[in-house]
Write a protein that holds these residues in place. Structure first.
Motif, PDB file in Angstrom:
ATOM      1  N   LEU A   1      -5.206   2.519   7.614  1.00  0.00           N
ATOM      2  CA  LEU A   1      -3.787   2.725   7.329  1.00  0.00           C
ATOM      3  C   LEU A   1      -3.007   1.420   7.391  1.00  0.00           C
ATOM      4  O   LEU A   1      -2.140   1.164   6.558  1.00  0.00           O
ATOM      5  N   ILE A   2      -3.323   0.591   8.373  1.00  0.00           N
ATOM      6  CA  ILE A   2      -2.642  -0.700   8.497  1.00  0.00           C
ATOM      7  C   ILE A   2      -2.934  -1.560   7.279  1.00  0.00           C
ATOM      8  O   ILE A   2      -2.022  -2.154   6.689  1.00  0.00           O
ATOM      9  N   VAL A   3      -4.183  -1.616   6.859  1.00  0.00           N
ATOM     10  CA  VAL A   3      -4.556  -2.400   5.682  1.00  0.00           C
ATOM     11  C   VAL A   3      -3.863  -1.843   4.445  1.00  0.00           C
ATOM     12  O   VAL A   3      -3.351  -2.582   3.611  1.00  0.00           O
ATOM     13  N   ASP A   4      -3.797  -0.531   4.331  1.00  0.00           N
ATOM     14  CA  ASP A   4      -3.164   0.107   3.183  1.00  0.00           C
ATOM     15  C   ASP A   4      -1.670  -0.167   3.166  1.00  0.00           C
ATOM     16  O   ASP A   4      -1.088  -0.419   2.108  1.00  0.00           O
ATOM     17  N   GLU A   5      -1.017  -0.156   4.343  1.00  0.00           N
ATOM     18  CA  GLU A   5       0.420  -0.436   4.415  1.00  0.00           C
ATOM     19  C   GLU A   5       0.706  -1.888   4.015  1.00  0.00           C
ATOM     20  O   GLU A   5       1.696  -2.155   3.350  1.00  0.00           O
ATOM     21  N   VAL A   6      -0.167  -2.803   4.436  1.00  0.00           N
ATOM     22  CA  VAL A   6       0.001  -4.204   4.073  1.00  0.00           C
ATOM     23  C   VAL A   6      -0.123  -4.382   2.572  1.00  0.00           C
ATOM     24  O   VAL A   6       0.643  -5.097   1.943  1.00  0.00           O
ATOM     25  N   LYS A   7      -1.071  -3.690   1.948  1.00  0.00           N
ATOM     26  CA  LYS A   7      -1.244  -3.789   0.496  1.00  0.00           C
ATOM     27  C   LYS A   7      -0.035  -3.241  -0.243  1.00  0.00           C
ATOM     28  O   LYS A   7       0.357  -3.756  -1.276  1.00  0.00           O
ATOM     29  N   GLU A   8       0.562  -2.176   0.278  1.00  0.00           N
ATOM     30  CA  GLU A   8       1.704  -1.547  -0.378  1.00  0.00           C
ATOM     31  C   GLU A   8       2.959  -2.419  -0.288  1.00  0.00           C
ATOM     32  O   GLU A   8       3.799  -2.392  -1.175  1.00  0.00           O
ATOM     33  N   THR A   9       3.115  -3.176   0.788  1.00  0.00           N
ATOM     34  CA  THR A   9       4.303  -4.011   0.966  1.00  0.00           C
ATOM     35  C   THR A   9       4.212  -5.313   0.193  1.00  0.00           C
ATOM     36  O   THR A   9       5.217  -5.980  -0.003  1.00  0.00           O
ATOM     37  N   THR A  10       3.049  -5.693  -0.239  1.00  0.00           N
ATOM     38  CA  THR A  10       2.934  -6.975  -0.984  1.00  0.00           C
ATOM     39  C   THR A  10       2.916  -6.761  -2.462  1.00  0.00           C
ATOM     40  O   THR A  10       2.877  -5.786  -3.058  1.00  0.00           O
TER      41      THR A  10
END
Length: 70
Positions: free
Chosen positions: A61-70
Motif C-alpha cells: 500500500l505504501i509503494v502504491d500510494e507513492v506511485k499514485e502521488t508522483t
C-alpha cells in the motif's frame, strides 16, 4: 471365534484397580496435552503468517500510494 469374543467380553467386564484407572487417565491426559500443544503450534504459526501478511500488504500500500502521488 467364540473364544476370542468371550475373552474380549471378560476383559471389558473385568474390575479395574484404582492404579490401573489412574494409569489410564494419565495416558489420556498425556494424549490431550499433545493435542493441545499441537493446536498451540498451529495457532502460533497462523499468527506469524498473518503478521507477515499484514506487513507485506502494508508495504504494498505504501509503494502504491507513492506511485499514485508522483
Amino acid at each position: 471365534m467364540w473364544k476370542y469374543l468371550w475373552t474380549e467380553l471378560k476383559t471389558m467386564l473385568k474390575t479395574v484397580t484404582p492404579a490401573q484407572a489412574m494409569a489410564h487417565e494419565l495416558m489420556q491426559a498425556e494424549h490431550d496435552l499433545l493435542r493441545a500443544e499441537t493446536g498451540v503450534e498451529y495457532a502460533q504459526s497462523m499468527v506469524t503468517y498473518n503478521k507477515n501478511r499484514v506487513k507485506r500488504l502494508k508495504a504494498y500500500l505504501i509503494v502504491d500510494e507513492v506511485k499514485e502521488t508522483t
